[in-house]
Design a protein around this motif. Structure first.
Motif, short mmCIF file in Angstrom:
data_model
loop_
_atom_site.label_atom_id
_atom_site.label_comp_id
_atom_site.label_asym_id
_atom_site.label_seq_id
_atom_site.Cartn_x
_atom_site.Cartn_y
_atom_site.Cartn_z
N LEU A 8 82.81 60.43 85.98
CA LEU A 8 82.42 61.02 87.27
C LEU A 8 81.99 62.45 87.03
CD1 LEU A 8 84.41 58.73 88.51
CD2 LEU A 8 84.77 60.37 90.32
N GLN A 9 81.10 62.93 87.87
CA GLN A 9 80.70 64.34 87.76
C GLN A 9 81.71 65.23 88.48
OE1 GLN A 9 76.64 65.56 88.38
NE2 GLN A 9 76.05 63.44 88.66
N ASN A 18 84.18 57.62 95.93
CA ASN A 18 84.38 57.67 94.48
C ASN A 18 85.66 56.92 94.10
OD1 ASN A 18 83.43 61.11 94.61
ND2 ASN A 18 82.15 59.45 93.87
N TYR A 125 68.34 63.31 82.72
CA TYR A 125 69.74 62.96 83.02
C TYR A 125 70.13 61.52 82.62
CZ TYR A 125 73.22 61.80 86.81
OH TYR A 125 74.27 61.35 87.55
N MET A 129 73.10 59.93 80.04
CA MET A 129 74.04 58.89 80.48
C MET A 129 74.00 57.68 79.52
SD MET A 129 74.61 57.48 84.28
CE MET A 129 75.35 55.87 84.61
N ASP A 132 76.02 58.65 76.52
CA ASP A 132 77.45 58.53 76.81
C ASP A 132 77.94 57.10 76.57
OD1 ASP A 132 77.22 61.11 77.91
OD2 ASP A 132 77.05 60.36 79.97
N VAL A 143 80.71 51.03 87.54
CA VAL A 143 80.12 52.09 88.39
C VAL A 143 79.88 51.53 89.79
CG1 VAL A 143 78.87 53.51 86.67
CG2 VAL A 143 77.82 51.41 87.52
N GLY A 144 79.63 52.43 90.73
CA GLY A 144 79.21 52.01 92.06
C GLY A 144 77.74 51.59 92.00
N ASP A 146 75.08 52.71 93.24
CA ASP A 146 74.04 53.74 93.08
C ASP A 146 73.76 54.06 91.61
OD1 ASP A 146 76.68 54.88 93.04
OD2 ASP A 146 75.76 56.86 93.13
N GLN A 147 74.69 53.73 90.72
CA GLN A 147 74.50 54.05 89.30
C GLN A 147 74.05 52.84 88.47
OE1 GLN A 147 74.59 57.05 87.79
NE2 GLN A 147 74.95 57.99 89.78
N ALA A 182 81.39 48.36 96.52
CA ALA A 182 80.37 49.00 95.70
C ALA A 182 79.73 50.16 96.44
CB ALA A 182 79.31 47.98 95.31
N ILE A 184 80.74 52.61 99.69
CA ILE A 184 81.44 53.08 100.88
C ILE A 184 80.49 54.05 101.57
CG2 ILE A 184 83.45 54.41 101.72
CD1 ILE A 184 84.16 51.66 100.54
N MET A 194 78.67 57.43 101.26
CA MET A 194 79.56 58.58 101.42
C MET A 194 79.38 59.44 100.19
SD MET A 194 83.69 58.62 101.97
CE MET A 194 83.76 57.97 103.60
P1 TYM Z 1 78.97 60.31 90.28
O1 TYM Z 1 79.82 61.45 89.91
O2 TYM Z 1 77.85 60.54 91.24
O3 TYM Z 1 79.84 59.15 90.91
C1 TYM Z 1 80.95 58.66 90.19
C2 TYM Z 1 81.17 57.18 90.45
O4 TYM Z 1 81.45 56.95 91.84
C3 TYM Z 1 80.56 55.97 92.35
N1 TYM Z 1 80.28 56.33 93.75
C4 TYM Z 1 80.49 55.50 94.79
N2 TYM Z 1 80.94 54.26 94.85
C5 TYM Z 1 81.04 53.69 96.08
N3 TYM Z 1 80.70 54.30 97.23
C6 TYM Z 1 80.23 55.57 97.20
N4 TYM Z 1 79.92 56.17 98.35
C7 TYM Z 1 80.11 56.23 95.95
N5 TYM Z 1 79.70 57.47 95.55
C8 TYM Z 1 79.80 57.51 94.21
C9 TYM Z 1 79.32 56.07 91.46
O5 TYM Z 1 78.56 54.91 91.44
C10 TYM Z 1 79.93 56.33 90.12
O6 TYM Z 1 80.37 55.13 89.52
N6 TYM Z 1 75.87 59.58 86.45
C11 TYM Z 1 77.21 59.32 86.91
C12 TYM Z 1 78.25 59.87 85.96
C13 TYM Z 1 78.07 59.40 84.56
C14 TYM Z 1 78.42 58.12 84.06
C15 TYM Z 1 78.03 58.13 82.67
C16 TYM Z 1 79.01 56.99 84.61
C17 TYM Z 1 77.51 60.10 83.54
N7 TYM Z 1 77.52 59.35 82.40
C18 TYM Z 1 78.24 57.03 81.86
C19 TYM Z 1 79.20 55.89 83.79
C20 TYM Z 1 78.83 55.91 82.43
C21 TYM Z 1 77.39 60.00 88.26
O7 TYM Z 1 76.67 60.88 88.61
O8 TYM Z 1 78.45 59.56 88.97
#
Ligand code: TYM
Length: 327
Positions: A8-9, A18, A125, A129, A132, A143-144, A146-147, A182, A184, A194
């Motif tokens: 997570l960031q 999250n 970016y 990832m 990583d 991941v959710g 969006d990723q 997946a 919220i 969210m």
């Molecule tokens: P980030 O920090 O935006 O979000 C972290 C994780 O939370 C999930 N997420 C959600 N899931 C459900 N509902 C929501 N409203 C919601 N908001 C966020 C995201 O899908 C994510 O799983 N690029 C990534 C971080 C990253 C990463 C990686 C993840 C960098 N390198 C390697 C996995 C593997 C990011 O910005 O997540």
């Protein structure tokens, strides 16, 4: 044992989205997988950050992981920027990723519109990832939704790299997306996810929000005029979002929830959702405040740095050899 990796960031407070979309999966999978969990701090500087706040958020995220049940004895927890190989591998991958592919990323399209004069890092970016993920030969990436596109890109980069150099060097990772949770959504605008960065915080529950705020936000959530607690994401996104939250936190199925609240009005339903959210978040918050200034956090990160640097160094040396960076 299969390996999973996710991160997570550290940009602002962690949201209920999250927690449900990402952290809960970590806690679930830590029992069956060799798990690598990290703080994606290098990703967070792709948009402007205040240095002092960023540093605080990094510590806060480690405490949040552990407070939510990510067990340091079952997971390798580490800080991305403390392992120099992520950036090194990323560079080699950048030189093996078609420029056009990155422009297709939905997140880039969104964020580049939000930030005037955005930096090159926002564009590259997804390659960081991919680094990583690929350094650790990860099998799964929870991941959710969006990723998901970024994880698929990592897979494409790995596949084309393997093809180009005629070697099965990178393992092809698979995204693990939780079904209902997946996505919220925002409580005020339930058609949007969210998000930590939402302008109107009334629609976003932060894990560290106090009880009063949590109740106020849930009671103020957007609903509809039907007055029936029924899941229908198209015509009732607000109520469906609250049902999803209830489902994720109680373990009850959607139909059990619909049955339980079939005679309830929205006010009663919302109050029960708020009770549940408060009861889940309270112990997490207590543990968080115990951890935030403790040495335990540093010990966990030090161990993570040593272990992941050893693994990544081997992968990086092999990678350099494959592309001809040796003398
Ligand atoms: P980030 O920090 O935006 O979000 C972290 C994780 O939370 C999930 N997420 C959600 N899931 C459900 N509902 C929501 N409203 C919601 N908001 C966020 C995201 O899908 C994510 O799983 N690029 C990534 C971080 C990253 C990463 C990686 C993840 C960098 N390198 C390697 C996995 C593997 C990011 O910005 O997540």
């Amino acid at each position: 044992m299969k390996r999973f990796l996710t991160g997570l960031q550290p940009t602002g407070s962690i949201t209920l989205g999250n927690y449900i979309g990402a952290i809960k999966q970590m806690v679930k999978y830590q029992e069956e997988y060799d798990s690598f969990i990290f703080i994606a701090d290098m990703h967070s500087i792709t948009v402007p950050q205040d240095p002092e706040t960023l540093s605080k958020n990094i510590r806060s995220l480690v405490a949040t992981y552990i407070a939510c049940g990510v067990d340091p004895n079952k997971n390798t927890i580490f800080l991305q920027s403390e392992n120099i190989y992520h950036a090194n591998v990323s560079w080699i991958l950048e030189c093996n990723t078609p420029y056009g592919l990155l422009g297709r990323m939905t997140q880039f399209k969104d964020k580049s519109q939000k930030h005037q004069n955005f930096m090159a890092g926002l564009y590259t970016y997804p390659v960081l990832m991919a680094a990583d993920i690929l350094i650790y030969d990860s099998d799964y990436v929870p991941v959710g939704k969006d990723q998901k596109q970024h994880v698929e890109l990592a897979r494409d980069i790995a596949e084309s790299f393997n093809k180009r150099y005629g070697k099965e060097f990178f393992k092809l990772p698979e995204p693990l997306i939780p079904e209902e949770g997946a996505k919220i959504c925002d409580l005020i605008d339930p058609t949007k996810k969210m998000s930590k960065s939402a302008e109107n915080k009334k629609g976003v529950i932060m894990l560290l929000d106090d009880e009063k705020d949590i109740r106020k936000k849930i009671m103020g959530a957007t609903t509809d005029s039907e007055m029936i607690v029924r899941y229908d994401i198209e015509t009732k996104p607000g109520i469906s979002n609250l049902i999803t939250i209830y489902h994720e936190l109680s373990g009850m199925t959607i139909s059990q929830i619909e049955e339980k609240f079939k005679d309830s009005n929205y006010g009663t339903f919302k109050k029960e959702v708020a009770d549940l959210v408060v009861s889940v978040l309270k112990p997490i918050q207590d543990r968080y405040y115990e951890l935030i200034n403790s040495k335990e956090l540093d010990e966990v990160l030090d161990a993570g740095k040593i272990k992941t640097t050893e693994i990544a160094k081997i992968k990086y040396e092999e990678l350099k050899n494959i592309v001809g960076l040796y003398r």
